[in-house]
Write a protein that holds these residues in place. Structure first.
Motif, PDB file in Angstrom:
ATOM      1  N   UNK A  14      10.406  -9.910   3.834  1.00 38.65           N
ATOM      2  CA  UNK A  14       9.461  -8.798   3.725  1.00 38.65           C
ATOM      3  C   UNK A  14      10.128  -7.673   2.958  1.00 38.65           C
ATOM      4  N   UNK A  15       9.352  -6.983   2.135  1.00 42.05           N
ATOM      5  CA  UNK A  15       9.856  -5.816   1.413  1.00 42.05           C
ATOM      6  C   UNK A  15       8.991  -4.635   1.849  1.00 42.05           C
ATOM      7  N   UNK A  16       9.620  -3.596   2.407  1.00 38.84           N
ATOM      8  CA  UNK A  16       8.913  -2.436   2.935  1.00 38.84           C
ATOM      9  C   UNK A  16       9.277  -1.229   2.074  1.00 38.84           C
ATOM     10  N   UNK A  17       8.227  -0.462   1.681  1.00 41.33           N
ATOM     11  CA  UNK A  17       8.458   0.700   0.817  1.00 41.33           C
ATOM     12  C   UNK A  17       7.842   1.978   1.377  1.00 41.33           C
ATOM     13  N   UNK A  18       7.419   1.937   2.648  1.00 46.03           N
ATOM     14  CA  UNK A  18       6.847   3.133   3.275  1.00 46.03           C
ATOM     15  C   UNK A  18       7.108   3.085   4.775  1.00 46.03           C
ATOM     16  N   UNK A  19       6.972   4.234   5.430  1.00 46.63           N
ATOM     17  CA  UNK A  19       7.174   4.311   6.877  1.00 46.63           C
ATOM     18  C   UNK A  19       6.125   3.463   7.585  1.00 46.63           C
ATOM     19  N   UNK A  20       6.568   2.671   8.565  1.00 46.28           N
ATOM     20  CA  UNK A  20       5.632   1.846   9.332  1.00 46.28           C
ATOM     21  C   UNK A  20       6.308   1.237  10.542  1.00 46.28           C
ATOM     22  N   UNK A  21       5.497   0.676  11.415  1.00 47.69           N
ATOM     23  CA  UNK A  21       5.986  -0.065  12.577  1.00 47.69           C
ATOM     24  C   UNK A  21       5.558  -1.518  12.407  1.00 47.69           C
ATOM     25  N   UNK A  22       6.515  -2.432  12.535  1.00 47.74           N
ATOM     26  CA  UNK A  22       6.245  -3.844  12.320  1.00 47.74           C
ATOM     27  C   UNK A  22       6.673  -4.642  13.551  1.00 47.74           C
ATOM     28  N   UNK A  23       5.735  -5.268  14.268  1.00 50.33           N
ATOM     29  CA  UNK A  23       6.104  -6.175  15.362  1.00 50.33           C
ATOM     30  C   UNK A  23       6.261  -7.600  14.817  1.00 50.33           C
ATOM     31  N   UNK A  24       7.318  -8.270  15.240  1.00 50.42           N
ATOM     32  CA  UNK A  24       7.563  -9.653  14.822  1.00 50.42           C
ATOM     33  C   UNK A  24       7.899 -10.454  16.077  1.00 50.42           C
ATOM     34  N   UNK A  25       7.134 -11.518  16.334  1.00 51.19           N
ATOM     35  CA  UNK A  25       7.344 -12.326  17.537  1.00 51.19           C
ATOM     36  C   UNK A  25       8.089 -13.616  17.211  1.00 51.19           C
ATOM     37  N   UNK A  26       8.691 -14.199  18.232  1.00 49.39           N
ATOM     38  CA  UNK A  26       9.395 -15.489  18.152  1.00 49.39           C
ATOM     39  C   UNK A  26      10.519 -15.494  17.116  1.00 49.39           C
ATOM     40  N   UNK A  27      11.261 -14.399  17.068  1.00 46.89           N
ATOM     41  CA  UNK A  27      12.360 -14.256  16.103  1.00 46.89           C
ATOM     42  C   UNK A  27      13.616 -14.921  16.641  1.00 46.89           C
ATOM     43  N   UNK A  28      14.279 -15.702  15.788  1.00 46.47           N
ATOM     44  CA  UNK A  28      15.569 -16.278  16.175  1.00 46.47           C
ATOM     45  C   UNK A  28      16.729 -15.541  15.524  1.00 46.47           C
ATOM     46  N   UNK A  29      16.506 -14.945  14.363  1.00 45.52           N
ATOM     47  CA  UNK A  29      17.509 -14.114  13.707  1.00 45.52           C
ATOM     48  C   UNK A  29      16.794 -13.137  12.780  1.00 45.52           C
ATOM     49  N   UNK A  30      17.342 -11.923  12.641  1.00 43.23           N
ATOM     50  CA  UNK A  30      16.707 -10.910  11.800  1.00 43.23           C
ATOM     51  C   UNK A  30      17.764  -9.987  11.227  1.00 43.23           C
ATOM     52  N   UNK A  31      17.694  -9.768   9.921  1.00 44.21           N
ATOM     53  CA  UNK A  31      18.626  -8.878   9.237  1.00 44.21           C
ATOM     54  C   UNK A  31      17.832  -7.932   8.343  1.00 44.21           C
ATOM     55  N   UNK A  32      18.291  -6.694   8.219  1.00 40.27           N
ATOM     56  CA  UNK A  32      17.665  -5.708   7.338  1.00 40.27           C
ATOM     57  C   UNK A  32      18.697  -5.235   6.322  1.00 40.27           C
ATOM     58  N   UNK A  33      18.222  -4.951   5.093  1.00 39.79           N
ATOM     59  CA  UNK A  33      19.103  -4.446   4.030  1.00 39.79           C
ATOM     60  C   UNK A  33      18.384  -3.338   3.288  1.00 39.79           C
ATOM     61  N   UNK A  84      13.087   6.798 -14.970  1.00 39.81           N
ATOM     62  CA  UNK A  84      12.828   5.813 -16.024  1.00 39.81           C
ATOM     63  C   UNK A  84      13.211   4.384 -15.626  1.00 39.81           C
ATOM     64  N   UNK A  85      13.894   4.211 -14.502  1.00 40.29           N
ATOM     65  CA  UNK A  85      14.276   2.871 -14.052  1.00 40.29           C
ATOM     66  C   UNK A  85      13.223   2.295 -13.121  1.00 40.29           C
ATOM     67  N   UNK A  86      13.246   0.987 -12.944  1.00 42.40           N
ATOM     68  CA  UNK A  86      12.275   0.331 -12.068  1.00 42.40           C
ATOM     69  C   UNK A  86      12.718   0.327 -10.605  1.00 42.40           C
ATOM     70  N   UNK A  87      13.892   0.855 -10.305  1.00 37.69           N
ATOM     71  CA  UNK A  87      14.362   0.881  -8.925  1.00 37.69           C
ATOM     72  C   UNK A  87      13.452   1.747  -8.079  1.00 37.69           C
ATOM     73  N   UNK A  88      13.326   1.372  -6.829  1.00 35.77           N
ATOM     74  CA  UNK A  88      12.509   2.139  -5.902  1.00 35.77           C
ATOM     75  C   UNK A  88      13.406   3.001  -5.032  1.00 35.77           C
ATOM     76  N   UNK A  89      12.978   4.228  -4.797  1.00 35.94           N
ATOM     77  CA  UNK A  89      13.742   5.118  -3.931  1.00 35.94           C
ATOM     78  C   UNK A  89      13.723   4.600  -2.505  1.00 35.94           C
ATOM     79  N   UNK A  90      12.567   4.061  -2.093  1.00 33.62           N
ATOM     80  CA  UNK A  90      12.405   3.558  -0.727  1.00 33.62           C
ATOM     81  C   UNK A  90      12.159   2.056  -0.787  1.00 33.62           C
ATOM     82  N   UNK A  91      13.145   1.283  -0.352  1.00 38.51           N
ATOM     83  CA  UNK A  91      12.994  -0.169  -0.371  1.00 38.51           C
ATOM     84  C   UNK A  91      13.890  -0.795   0.698  1.00 38.51           C
ATOM     85  N   UNK A  92      13.264  -1.436   1.660  1.00 36.77           N
ATOM     86  CA  UNK A  92      13.986  -2.104   2.735  1.00 36.77           C
ATOM     87  C   UNK A  92      13.602  -3.573   2.739  1.00 36.77           C
TER      88      UNK A  92
END
Length: 104
Positions: A14-33, A84-92
């Motif tokens: 998943x790529x997140x670019x704004x503030x939000x709450x995300x529920x995820x069920x039945x997770x065995x492993x989860x990493x954020x970057x 001028x770059x395509x990078x996003x300021x907010x990207x998780x």
């Protein structure tokens, strides 16, 4: 008689670019970057740009995770320099694996 079997899915990205709450069920492993240019808070844990963190370790357990994602306010100087770059300021990036149940 119906047998129930657990099937492990592939990885989910998943790529997140704004503030939000995300529920995820039945997770065995989860990493954020944090791939953005500003810090992000995940359940009150601060990740600076280019940092990553494992929230659910692959230890054989299955859990429900609720991610409360809040990005830091952006600095106008960042926008001017990187506009001028395509990078996003907010990207998780959220990378996780979960189990699904299938009935035969």
């Amino acid at each position: 008689m119906n047998d129930i079997s657990l099937i492990e899915t592939g990885l989910v990205f998943l790529k997140v670019k704004s503030d939000r709450e995300i529920p995820i069920e039945n997770v065995t492993t989860l990493q954020v970057k944090n791939n953005g240019l500003v810090s992000v808070f995940i359940n009150e844990l601060e990740l600076h740009p280019n940092e990553h963190f494992t929230l659910a370790v692959p230890d054989g357990t299955i859990t429900k995770v609720i991610l409360d994602i809040q990005f830091s306010k952006t600095d106008d100087g960042i926008e001017g320099v990187f506009k001028k770059f395509s990078w996003h300021k907010k990207e998780l990036d959220i990378i996780y694996r979960k189990l699904i149940t299938c009935k035969n």
